[in-house]
Design an enzyme around this catalytic site. Sequence first.
Site, PDB file in Angstrom:
ATOM      1  N   ALA A  76       0.870  -1.173   0.000  1.00 54.46           N
ATOM      2  CA  ALA A  76       0.000   0.000   0.000  1.00 54.46           C
ATOM      3  C   ALA A  76       0.911   1.227   0.000  1.00 54.46           C
ATOM      4  CB  ALA A  76      -0.890  -0.016   1.234  1.00 54.46           C
ATOM      5  N   GLY A 121       0.665  -4.974   0.788  1.00 54.94           N
ATOM      6  CA  GLY A 121      -0.540  -5.072  -0.042  1.00 54.94           C
ATOM      7  C   GLY A 121      -0.318  -5.829  -1.342  1.00 54.94           C
ATOM      8  N   GLU A 124      -0.571  -9.396  -0.441  1.00 47.71           N
ATOM      9  CA  GLU A 124      -2.000  -9.638  -0.168  1.00 47.71           C
ATOM     10  C   GLU A 124      -2.814  -9.708  -1.458  1.00 47.71           C
ATOM     11  OE1 GLU A 124      -1.850  -6.298   2.704  1.00 47.71           O
ATOM     12  OE2 GLU A 124      -2.920  -7.641   4.050  1.00 47.71           O
ATOM     13  N   GLU A 144       4.702  -5.172   7.399  1.00 48.45           N
ATOM     14  CA  GLU A 144       3.995  -4.046   8.031  1.00 48.45           C
ATOM     15  C   GLU A 144       4.441  -3.756   9.456  1.00 48.45           C
ATOM     16  OE1 GLU A 144       2.619  -6.248   6.040  1.00 48.45           O
ATOM     17  OE2 GLU A 144       1.215  -5.252   4.681  1.00 48.45           O
TER      18      GLU A 144
HETATM   19  N1  COA Z   1       4.625   3.116  -0.758  1.00 49.33           N
HETATM   20  C1  COA Z   1       5.020   4.287  -1.290  1.00 49.33           C
HETATM   21  N2  COA Z   1       6.143   4.428  -1.995  1.00 49.33           N
HETATM   22  C2  COA Z   1       6.902   3.337  -2.182  1.00 49.33           C
HETATM   23  C3  COA Z   1       6.545   2.081  -1.659  1.00 49.33           C
HETATM   24  C4  COA Z   1       5.345   1.994  -0.927  1.00 49.33           C
HETATM   25  N3  COA Z   1       4.925   0.842  -0.408  1.00 49.33           N
HETATM   26  N4  COA Z   1       7.506   1.185  -2.000  1.00 49.33           N
HETATM   27  C5  COA Z   1       8.412   1.867  -2.724  1.00 49.33           C
HETATM   28  N5  COA Z   1       8.045   3.156  -2.835  1.00 49.33           N
HETATM   29  C6  COA Z   1       8.735   4.237  -3.542  1.00 49.33           C
HETATM   30  C7  COA Z   1       9.967   4.723  -2.759  1.00 49.33           C
HETATM   31  O1  COA Z   1       9.601   5.647  -1.759  1.00 49.33           O
HETATM   32  C8  COA Z   1      10.773   5.336  -3.879  1.00 49.33           C
HETATM   33  O2  COA Z   1      10.209   6.585  -4.199  1.00 49.33           O
HETATM   34  P1  COA Z   1      11.198   7.857  -4.489  1.00 49.33           P
HETATM   35  O3  COA Z   1      12.009   7.422  -5.691  1.00 49.33           O
HETATM   36  O4  COA Z   1      10.234   8.970  -4.786  1.00 49.33           O
HETATM   37  O5  COA Z   1      12.034   8.027  -3.243  1.00 49.33           O
HETATM   38  C9  COA Z   1      10.485   4.411  -5.081  1.00 49.33           C
HETATM   39  O6  COA Z   1       9.257   3.751  -4.767  1.00 49.33           O
HETATM   40  C10 COA Z   1      11.535   3.358  -5.284  1.00 49.33           C
HETATM   41  O7  COA Z   1      11.699   2.630  -4.075  1.00 49.33           O
HETATM   42  P2  COA Z   1      13.108   2.438  -3.310  1.00 49.33           P
HETATM   43  O8  COA Z   1      12.820   2.159  -1.872  1.00 49.33           O
HETATM   44  O9  COA Z   1      13.993   3.574  -3.599  1.00 49.33           O
HETATM   45  O10 COA Z   1      13.658   1.122  -4.057  1.00 49.33           O
HETATM   46  P3  COA Z   1      14.699   0.072  -3.482  1.00 49.33           P
HETATM   47  O11 COA Z   1      15.101  -0.778  -4.641  1.00 49.33           O
HETATM   48  O12 COA Z   1      15.782   0.745  -2.690  1.00 49.33           O
HETATM   49  O13 COA Z   1      13.863  -0.830  -2.431  1.00 49.33           O
HETATM   50  C11 COA Z   1      11.915  -2.071  -1.688  1.00 49.33           C
HETATM   51  C12 COA Z   1      12.800  -1.648  -2.893  1.00 49.33           C
HETATM   52  C13 COA Z   1      10.695  -2.776  -2.237  1.00 49.33           C
HETATM   53  C14 COA Z   1      12.724  -3.041  -0.779  1.00 49.33           C
HETATM   54  C15 COA Z   1      11.533  -0.814  -0.874  1.00 49.33           C
HETATM   55  O14 COA Z   1      10.964   0.140  -1.765  1.00 49.33           O
HETATM   56  C16 COA Z   1      10.526  -1.068   0.228  1.00 49.33           C
HETATM   57  O15 COA Z   1      10.878  -1.589   1.277  1.00 49.33           O
HETATM   58  N6  COA Z   1       9.241  -0.663  -0.003  1.00 49.33           N
HETATM   59  C17 COA Z   1       8.219  -0.731   0.992  1.00 49.33           C
HETATM   60  C18 COA Z   1       7.751  -2.142   1.218  1.00 49.33           C
HETATM   61  C19 COA Z   1       6.718  -2.165   2.320  1.00 49.33           C
HETATM   62  O16 COA Z   1       6.989  -1.919   3.472  1.00 49.33           O
HETATM   63  N7  COA Z   1       5.481  -2.473   1.946  1.00 49.33           N
HETATM   64  C20 COA Z   1       4.377  -2.556   2.848  1.00 49.33           C
HETATM   65  C21 COA Z   1       3.620  -1.298   2.848  1.00 49.33           C
HETATM   66  S1  COA Z   1       2.228  -1.381   3.948  1.00 49.33           S
END
Ligand code: COA
Length: 270
Positions: A76, A121, A124, A144
């Site tokens: 999400a 999400g 999910e 989460e």
């Molecule tokens: N919500 C909002 N933005 C998100 C996102 C999310 N769930 N997941 C990634 N993004 C955004 C990042 O903020 C970043 O945006 P920016 O370029 O404007 O800073 C962009 O997507 C790229 O993500 P980034 O984190 O830089 O890539 P990465 O390769 O370093 O890491 C992940 C990849 C998937 C490991 C990491 O993005 C992550 O941990 N995401 C969240 C996962 C999560 O906790 N999901 C559950 C949400 S309830």
Amino acid sequence: MTFPSILTDNKLKNVKLTLDDDGIATITINRSSKLNALNYETIEELRRAMQEVYDNTEIRSVIITGEGTKAFVAGADIAELSKLDEVNAKRYSQNGQDVFAMIENCRKPVIAAVNGYALGGGCELALACHMRVAVENAKFGLPEVKLGTLPGFGGTQRLTQSIGKAKTLELIMTGDMLSASEAKELGLVNHVVPTHEEMMKKTKEILRKIATSSPIAVSLVINTVNTVYSSQERGYQKEAQFFGATAKTNDFHEGMQAFLEKRKPNFLGK
Ligand code: COA
């Protein structure tokens, strides 16, 4: 109620819907700059796309996937979540649960083609589909707790249905990620394939095979298997209630803010 076809008017911004000659529709979550994270608008567009699947008799089956090769859906949208209060967080959870239930209860087969990160999400969403075909470098997880909350789109319920209680608790409490092959070993994923092309090929192969049988019989299979879990409504209600409850804690806002500021969270347990 029927809606004008989005296959022809194509007014969606973050979701693409296409239909091939075999009656296989592909729904692509198309927000790759945010790793296809589900903001409210995207969830509503997914609802519209699923409504089209329900209404359009030319659609016989569905693939749900993410744009690009990095992410299926990375969760999400954390920027949106970070602004929610208790009441709105509960509603947000119920709304996501509702759209995902549309997928689970769809009378036509729905397969998730998991092309990369399926986190929060995204995991999910994959779990709400009837099956999952993943590319080898896909990753699954429900992280989460690291953000100060719990899965809110049915993950606590469907992961338990899929891989059992002990493994679900381990995955959700640690927030660890699984590789596609680990996810397959646990029964979360049906098939793992080496490339994106193979993923679409395998997914279509399964859907074409299903299409050789009676669509009525197939829809009754989906309905009957779902009935095994239909008495578990309270679990979803509790999930939404607790998702809402976490939004009034400091930890929730610290967890989300830390992600957005690209730093480690400092959880105080309050
Ligand atoms: N919500 C909002 N933005 C998100 C996102 C999310 N769930 N997941 C990634 N993004 C955004 C990042 O903020 C970043 O945006 P920016 O370029 O404007 O800073 C962009 O997507 C790229 O993500 P980034 O984190 O830089 O890539 P990465 O390769 O370093 O890491 C992940 C990849 C998937 C490991 C990491 O993005 C992550 O941990 N995401 C969240 C996962 C999560 O906790 N999901 C559950 C949400 S309830």
